[in-house]
Design an enzyme around this catalytic site. Structure first.
Site, PDB file in Angstrom:
ATOM      1  N   ASP A  30       1.375  -1.287  -0.135  1.00 37.83           N
ATOM      2  CA  ASP A  30       0.264   0.281  -0.253  1.00 37.83           C
ATOM      3  C   ASP A  30       0.154   0.938   0.105  1.00 37.83           C
ATOM      4  OD1 ASP A  30      -3.698   0.373   0.903  1.00 37.83           O
ATOM      5  OD2 ASP A  30      -1.832   2.319   0.912  1.00 37.83           O
ATOM      6  N   ASN A  87     -13.127  -3.364   1.859  1.00 43.78           N
ATOM      7  CA  ASN A  87     -13.595  -2.373   2.837  1.00 43.78           C
ATOM      8  C   ASN A  87     -15.403  -2.164   1.682  1.00 43.78           C
ATOM      9  OD1 ASN A  87     -12.554  -1.373   4.630  1.00 43.78           O
ATOM     10  ND2 ASN A  87     -11.251   0.019   3.643  1.00 43.78           N
ATOM     11  N   VAL A  96     -11.091   2.296  -3.431  1.00 48.03           N
ATOM     12  CA  VAL A  96     -10.658   1.941  -4.624  1.00 48.03           C
ATOM     13  C   VAL A  96     -11.690   0.917  -5.722  1.00 48.03           C
ATOM     14  CG1 VAL A  96      -8.817   1.096  -6.438  1.00 48.03           C
ATOM     15  CG2 VAL A  96      -8.102   2.975  -4.714  1.00 48.03           C
ATOM     16  N   HIS A 100     -10.636  -4.877  -3.478  1.00 48.12           N
ATOM     17  CA  HIS A 100      -9.434  -6.043  -2.943  1.00 48.12           C
ATOM     18  C   HIS A 100      -8.958  -6.034  -1.242  1.00 48.12           C
ATOM     19  CE1 HIS A 100      -9.476  -1.455  -2.569  1.00 48.12           C
ATOM     20  NE2 HIS A 100      -9.212  -1.378  -1.126  1.00 48.12           N
ATOM     21  N   HIS A 102      -6.723  -5.524   2.516  1.00 48.62           N
ATOM     22  CA  HIS A 102      -5.463  -5.565   2.697  1.00 48.62           C
ATOM     23  C   HIS A 102      -5.758  -6.231   4.107  1.00 48.62           C
ATOM     24  CE1 HIS A 102      -6.910  -0.985   2.352  1.00 48.62           C
ATOM     25  NE2 HIS A 102      -8.365  -1.546   2.025  1.00 48.62           N
TER      26      HIS A 102
HETATM   27  P1  AMP Z   1      -9.636   1.551   0.276  1.00 46.56           P
HETATM   28  O1  AMP Z   1      -9.638   2.289   0.746  1.00 46.56           O
HETATM   29  O2  AMP Z   1     -10.493   0.154   0.783  1.00 46.56           O
HETATM   30  O3  AMP Z   1     -10.411   2.064  -1.439  1.00 46.56           O
HETATM   31  O4  AMP Z   1      -8.493   1.325  -0.023  1.00 46.56           O
HETATM   32  C1  AMP Z   1      -7.743   1.142  -1.349  1.00 46.56           C
HETATM   33  C2  AMP Z   1      -6.311   1.135  -0.523  1.00 46.56           C
HETATM   34  O5  AMP Z   1      -5.641   2.155  -1.725  1.00 46.56           O
HETATM   35  C3  AMP Z   1      -5.502   3.052   0.109  1.00 46.56           C
HETATM   36  O6  AMP Z   1      -5.151   1.839   1.313  1.00 46.56           O
HETATM   37  C4  AMP Z   1      -4.290   3.247  -0.600  1.00 46.56           C
HETATM   38  O7  AMP Z   1      -3.590   4.101  -0.035  1.00 46.56           O
HETATM   39  C5  AMP Z   1      -3.791   2.152  -1.745  1.00 46.56           C
HETATM   40  N1  AMP Z   1      -3.834   2.705  -2.801  1.00 46.56           N
HETATM   41  C6  AMP Z   1      -4.130   4.079  -3.300  1.00 46.56           C
HETATM   42  N2  AMP Z   1      -2.985   4.206  -4.225  1.00 46.56           N
HETATM   43  C7  AMP Z   1      -2.599   3.032  -4.200  1.00 46.56           C
HETATM   44  C8  AMP Z   1      -0.966   2.842  -5.376  1.00 46.56           C
HETATM   45  N3  AMP Z   1      -0.772   3.714  -6.559  1.00 46.56           N
HETATM   46  N4  AMP Z   1      -0.162   2.143  -4.979  1.00 46.56           N
HETATM   47  C9  AMP Z   1      -0.317   1.486  -3.914  1.00 46.56           C
HETATM   48  N5  AMP Z   1      -1.529   2.249  -3.320  1.00 46.56           N
HETATM   49  C10 AMP Z   1      -2.561   2.263  -3.659  1.00 46.56           C
END
Ligand code: AMP
Length: 114
Positions: A30, A87, A96, A100, A102
């Site tokens: 992340d 989430n 996003v 995914h 975490h």
């Molecule tokens: P969520 O909030 O559950 O949708 O998680 C999205 C995650 O993607 C967050 O923890 C962000 O920090 C992570 N994230 C966003 N852009 C990137 C990226 N380019 N590379 C790695 N992680 C990312």
């Protein structure tokens, strides 16, 4: 439709610290880690969120969970424990729209989550 940021990582259009990849899933660190180890594991095929998963996704979802545990073990997290988080939607904290999981570890987690 435009690609999600995780599709762009999958397709090597933007850089990421990739820790695992096979034909079904890809895992990378992340960019804004919330624990000493914070890895995102995502199916290569886009399912926007768990709420939109279908029964035909059953095998892929099983793969995702088993692979999350394998990655956690490989990261040395099995003994002390770790947390898996998915989430879903605005109240769930999803940012996003590409399913995914975490994988968080390396510190003691609190409950309830914020
Ligand atoms: P969520 O909030 O559950 O949708 O998680 C999205 C995650 O993607 C967050 O923890 C962000 O920090 C992570 N994230 C966003 N852009 C990137 C990226 N380019 N590379 C790695 N992680 C990312």
């Amino acid at each position: 439709m435009s690609k999600t940021i995780f599709e762009r990582i999958r397709d090597r259009e933007i850089p990421a610290s990739i820790v695992f990849e096979d034909e079904d899933v890809i895992a990378f660190r992340d960019i804004d880690p919330q624990a000493p180890i914070h890895i995102l594991l995502t199916p290569k095929r886009v399912i926007p969120r768990i709420n939109e998963a279908l029964s035909s996704d059953k095998e892929l979802l099983g793969t995702l969970l088993l692979k999350a545990a394998e990655i956690a073990r490989n990261q040395g997290l099995a003994e002390n424990g770790y947390r898996l988080v998915i989430n879903n939607g605005p109240d769930g904290g999803e940012t996003v729209p590409h399913l995914h999981c975490h994988i968080l570890g390396g510190r003691t987690m609190k409950w309830p989550p914020g």
